[in-house]
Enzyme design. Structure first.
Site, PDB file in Angstrom:
ATOM      1  N   HIS A  58       2.604  -8.568 132.741  1.00  0.00           N
ATOM      2  CA  HIS A  58       2.431  -9.886 132.051  1.00  0.00           C
ATOM      3  C   HIS A  58       3.152 -10.912 132.208  1.00  0.00           C
ATOM      4  O   HIS A  58       4.387 -10.486 132.544  1.00  0.00           O
ATOM      5  CB  HIS A  58       2.567  -9.267 130.283  1.00  0.00           C
ATOM      6  CG  HIS A  58       2.852 -10.409 129.549  1.00  0.00           C
ATOM      7  ND1 HIS A  58       1.972 -11.561 129.426  1.00  0.00           N
ATOM      8  CD2 HIS A  58       3.821 -10.803 128.932  1.00  0.00           C
ATOM      9  CE1 HIS A  58       2.395 -12.441 128.609  1.00  0.00           C
ATOM     10  NE2 HIS A  58       3.723 -12.069 127.998  1.00  0.00           N
ATOM     11  N   HIS A  93       4.173 -15.441 132.277  1.00  0.00           N
ATOM     12  CA  HIS A  93       3.815 -16.701 132.103  1.00  0.00           C
ATOM     13  C   HIS A  93       3.565 -17.431 133.313  1.00  0.00           C
ATOM     14  O   HIS A  93       4.363 -18.660 133.486  1.00  0.00           O
ATOM     15  CB  HIS A  93       5.073 -17.376 131.029  1.00  0.00           C
ATOM     16  CG  HIS A  93       5.375 -16.521 130.030  1.00  0.00           C
ATOM     17  ND1 HIS A  93       6.099 -16.645 129.038  1.00  0.00           N
ATOM     18  CD2 HIS A  93       4.561 -15.343 129.203  1.00  0.00           C
ATOM     19  CE1 HIS A  93       6.299 -15.868 128.048  1.00  0.00           C
ATOM     20  NE2 HIS A  93       5.290 -15.211 128.184  1.00  0.00           N
ATOM     21  N   HIS A 122       0.216 -18.719 125.791  1.00  0.00           N
ATOM     22  CA  HIS A 122       1.311 -18.065 126.104  1.00  0.00           C
ATOM     23  C   HIS A 122       1.341 -17.554 127.647  1.00  0.00           C
ATOM     24  O   HIS A 122       2.286 -17.683 128.188  1.00  0.00           O
ATOM     25  CB  HIS A 122       0.682 -16.518 125.223  1.00  0.00           C
ATOM     26  CG  HIS A 122       1.885 -15.603 125.205  1.00  0.00           C
ATOM     27  ND1 HIS A 122       2.113 -14.426 124.425  1.00  0.00           N
ATOM     28  CD2 HIS A 122       2.560 -15.169 126.177  1.00  0.00           C
ATOM     29  CE1 HIS A 122       2.930 -13.688 124.754  1.00  0.00           C
ATOM     30  NE2 HIS A 122       3.318 -14.075 125.950  1.00  0.00           N
ATOM     31  N   GLU A 140       6.916  -6.755 123.994  1.00  0.00           N
ATOM     32  CA  GLU A 140       5.550  -6.920 123.994  1.00  0.00           C
ATOM     33  C   GLU A 140       4.999  -5.492 124.033  1.00  0.00           C
ATOM     34  O   GLU A 140       3.883  -5.243 124.954  1.00  0.00           O
ATOM     35  CB  GLU A 140       5.078  -7.849 125.492  1.00  0.00           C
ATOM     36  CG  GLU A 140       3.698  -8.393 125.251  1.00  0.00           C
ATOM     37  CD  GLU A 140       3.593  -9.497 124.121  1.00  0.00           C
ATOM     38  OE1 GLU A 140       3.361  -8.990 123.050  1.00  0.00           O
ATOM     39  OE2 GLU A 140       4.017 -10.665 124.294  1.00  0.00           O
TER      40      GLU A 140
HETATM   41 ZN   LIG Z   1       4.827 -13.359 127.182  1.00  0.00          ZN
END
Ligand SMILES: [Zn+2]
Length: 239
Positions: A98, A100, A162, A75
């Site tokens: 970042h 989830h 996402h 990412e």
């Molecule tokens: Zn991700």
């Protein structure tokens, strides 16, 4: 070890995110500025629960690997785009997280939800309502651009189907913002389960925004004292 302190702080934060259930396995990545020229970032496919400082990758501002045994996160485009977009000044991106995270990601999967409205004053720390960036494949410039747009005037965004992202002055600050985001998403979820949530308007939020700008809203301020000023970031945006 190059940038030992920054790598240790990043690895510690990664382990914390895993311990708190905000990331599971390798489903998350984080980065921080080590200097004006270098960033530290989690490696691709890394189990964040056991990440050590020596596993952390050091990159230049163009994403070239400078030090570390593993390639950076898949990412990376998103992280680099955010540092490019908010290079300096009071709204500068010092770190990006970042995940989830369960609550945030669940809301990001709801087709009719384009933003999480401000149901609690503490969401002023996130810049206001939290937008949902449209879906694009992970790791692509399209996803980075969509998230950048959703983050305008904000320190947090959801990514459709996402996950979630936060941008802070420091890695500790970005971690705090992720915790706050996950809490706010759970709050909104619960409120909606009972009835129609009461949304705070700009007038109600203004004094809180003022307190944040002046550093009087102390509970979540980073130790560095650098407070995000999304307005400054917006002023630099070409759009
Ligand atoms: Zn991700």
């Amino acid at each position: 070890m190059l940038h030992r302190a920054a790598r240790e702080a990043l690895a510690r934060t990664a382990r914390q995110l895993a311990a708190e259930g905000l990331v599971i396995g390798a489903a998350g990545n984080l980065s921080a500025r080590a200097t004006a020229e270098h960033i530290v970032v989690t490696p691709t496919g890394a189990a964040l629960a056991t990440l050590a400082a020596e596993h952390v990758a050091v990159l230049d501002r163009h994403g070239q690997l400078i030090d570390g045994p593993f390639a950076p996160t898949s990412e990376l485009a998103l992280h680099l785009a955010l540092y490019d977009d908010r290079p300096d000044g009071p709204g500068a991106a010092g770190a990006v997280v970042h995940t989830h995270a369960p609550m945030a990601t669940a809301l990001a999967c709801v087709n009719t939800l384009t933003e999480v409205p401000v149901v609690h004053y503490a969401m002023a720390e996130l810049g206001g309502s939290v937008r949902v960036a449209p879906y694009a494949t992970y790791g692509t410039p399209e996803l980075a651009e969509a998230v950048l747009t959703a983050l305008e005037d904000r320190t947090a965004a959801l990514m459709a189907n996402h996950g979630a992202v936060t941008v802070g002055a420091t890695i500790d600050h970005a971690l705090e913002l992720m915790r706050l985001l996950e809490w706010a998403c759970g709050l909104y979820w619960h409120a909606r389960a009972i009835g129609k949530p009461r949304v705070l308007d700009e007038q109600a939020l203004a004094p809180v925004r003022g307190a944040i700008t002046q550093g009087r809203y102390a509970t979540r301020r980073p130790a560095s004292g650098r407070s995000p000023d999304p307005g400054a970031a917006r002023a630099r945006r070409p759009r």
